[in-house]
Design a protein around this motif. Structure first.
Motif, PDB file in Angstrom:
ATOM      1  N   THR A   6       0.821  -1.206   0.000  1.00 24.68           N
ATOM      2  CA  THR A   6       0.000   0.000   0.000  1.00 24.68           C
ATOM      3  C   THR A   6       0.857   1.259   0.000  1.00 24.68           C
ATOM      4  O   THR A   6       0.597   2.207  -0.753  1.00 24.68           O
ATOM      5  CB  THR A   6      -0.929   0.024   1.230  1.00 24.68           C
TER       6      THR A   6
ATOM      7  N   TYR B 104      -4.206   1.767   4.332  1.00 28.04           N
ATOM      8  CA  TYR B 104      -5.352   1.502   3.453  1.00 28.04           C
ATOM      9  C   TYR B 104      -5.110   2.013   2.041  1.00 28.04           C
ATOM     10  O   TYR B 104      -4.729   3.170   1.833  1.00 28.04           O
ATOM     11  CB  TYR B 104      -6.608   2.163   4.028  1.00 28.04           C
ATOM     12  N   VAL B 105      -5.361   1.131   1.077  1.00 27.73           N
ATOM     13  CA  VAL B 105      -5.181   1.501  -0.320  1.00 27.73           C
ATOM     14  C   VAL B 105      -6.191   2.560  -0.743  1.00 27.73           C
ATOM     15  O   VAL B 105      -5.974   3.299  -1.714  1.00 27.73           O
ATOM     16  CB  VAL B 105      -5.284   0.253  -1.221  1.00 27.73           C
TER      17      VAL B 105
END
Length: 433
Positions: free
Chosen positions: A262, A307-308
């Motif tokens: 990520t 978090y992507v």
């Protein structure tokens, strides 16, 4: 105040401005706020109470994201990881029969180990030893696993004694709402609508109240539920048990590559990698993730990771930690809307699981389909995870098949000592444990 924040986060130097960073932070929150609903929904399957889980999710997300903002100055938000929470609930607690208190202890020690590795920079070095093909396969396998869980949660896929699984009652109101929610989220995503998943969850929740699937909330704003039932409840009594360390390593492995992937993916899109393709302040970014995981275990939630969905804020122009700061503050504000959160039904969150799973499988397009010694191990990891209902088993068999195929085809140089060592560890585990 805004000008001070711009100076604190070097916003102008990054080619951005305060208003853009604030909008980017709101956008990031909107795209990942579903975790406030979904994480408690998944972890409550272990017997943990929903309300305190929601509080732990918000607090852990806010704390870790604040660390990312002030330590690394990156526009990346963190929260309890999808896939890792499913592994916690369905793989460890329900699958292996380990209590959630013991599972939290494993996550706490995983976080401590991450902090130590990050401080020694070993964590940055290890990532280069794992082949890209397996990273893709593992990520896609987690995605398929999440989607499978979502289909079950929606009632679309149910148990069938004759053929293991089958279709549920597709005419029932919750199933129809789940279908509607899924197609609504996909349509919004295709139209590039910000917060498509969150908007889909809210729309289906409203419909479920109208149709009597959920009860209307008694209020909108209230004080957060007490976190006491899950705060500091870690149980270290199984530290001497081999299964405890298998669980810890499984959390460690998945979180390790999820975080690094990520960080690299989002910062590359933002043009933050240096001329050598390396990530400046990587140590600080990894440290923020490690602190988040450790604190999250104390608060009572599963592994916290980058978090992507942060990429949505980057696309809105976010370039600094000010974006992350805004996202963290919104997670804290969400604590006071628990009456609304409590009415969200499974048919509203299940489509989110399915769609997030599909997002995670998109990485398969980067896989080399012509090299069977790369392609097959990735597929092994991809298939074993959902069908064995275990992320850990998918990782094990993916690594074992990778090493065996590389050695069997004479490509010994591609099987690093690290991979061979992991293969031997997994083989020993399957044979002797």
């Amino acid at each position: 105040m805004l000008s001070w924040l711009e100076r604190r986060f070097s916003v102008r130097e990054a080619g951005s401005d305060g208003k853009t960073e604030i909008l980017a932070g709101i956008t990031t929150f909107m795209t990942m706020a579903y975790i406030i609903f979904v994480n408690p929904s998944i972890l409550s399957n272990t017997g943990m109470p929903f309300g305190p889980l929601m509080v732990a999710t918000c607090l852990a997300s806010a704390l870790a994201t604040l660390c990312m903002a002030f330590l690394a100055n990156y526009p990346i938000a963190l929260a309890p990881g999808m896939g890792l929470n499913a592994f916690f609930a369905f793989g460890v607690v329900l699958g292996m029969g380990i209590s959630w208190e013991v599972a939290l202890a494993a996550i706490f020690l995983e976080g401590v180990l991450f902090i130590l590795l990050t401080m020694t920079r070993l964590r940055e070095s290890i990532v280069n030893g794992i082949p890209k093909s397996l990273k893709i396969g593992i990520s896609a396998g987690i995605g398929l696993f999440i989607a499978f869980i979502g289909l079950q949660s929606a009632g679309i896929i149910v148990k069938n004694d004759a053929v293991l699984v089958g279709l549920g009652d597709l005419k029932s109101t919750p199933v129809l709402l789940a279908f509607l929610g899924f197609f609504l989220m996909v349509a919004l995503e295709a139209r590039k609508v910000r917060g498509s998943i969150l908007l889909g969850i809210l729309a289906i929740t409203a419909l479920s109240v109208v149709l009597g699937v959920s009860k209307a909330p008694e209020g909108i704003v209230s004080l957060p539920p007490s976190i006491a039932p899950i705060f500091g409840k870690m149980d270290f009594s199984m530290v001497g048990n081999a299964n405890f360390w298998i669980v810890l390593f499984s959390f460690f492995f998945v979180d390790f590559f999820d975080t690094v992937g990520t960080l690299v993916g989002v910062t590359n899109r933002a043009g933050m990698l240096d001329a050598k393709g390396q990530l400046p302040r990587a140590q600080q970014a990894l440290l923020a993730d490690a602190i988040g995981t450790t604190a999250g275990a104390v608060l009572g939630t599963s592994t916290v990771t980058s978090y992507v969905e942060s990429a949505s804020g980057v696309e809105q122009g976010g370039r600094t930690g000010l974006t992350a700061l805004v996202t963290a503050l919104l997670f804290l504000a969400a604590l006071f809307f628990s009456p609304l959160v409590s009415i969200v039904p499974a048919c509203a969150t299940a489509p989110a699981l399915i769609l997030v799973g599909i997002f995670m499988m998109m990485g398969l397009r980067e896989l080399d389909f012509d090299d069977w010694t790369d392609f097959v191990p990735a597929c092994v990891a991809l298939l074993v995870m959902p069908f064995s209902y275990s992320i850990a088993h998918g990782i094990e068999f993916g690594i074992i098949s990778f090493v065996v195929l590389k050695l069997a085809t004479g490509k010994t140089k591609e099987a690093s000592p690290l991979m061979i060592g992991l293969c031997l560890v997994f083989l020993a585990k399957e044979i002797f444990v």
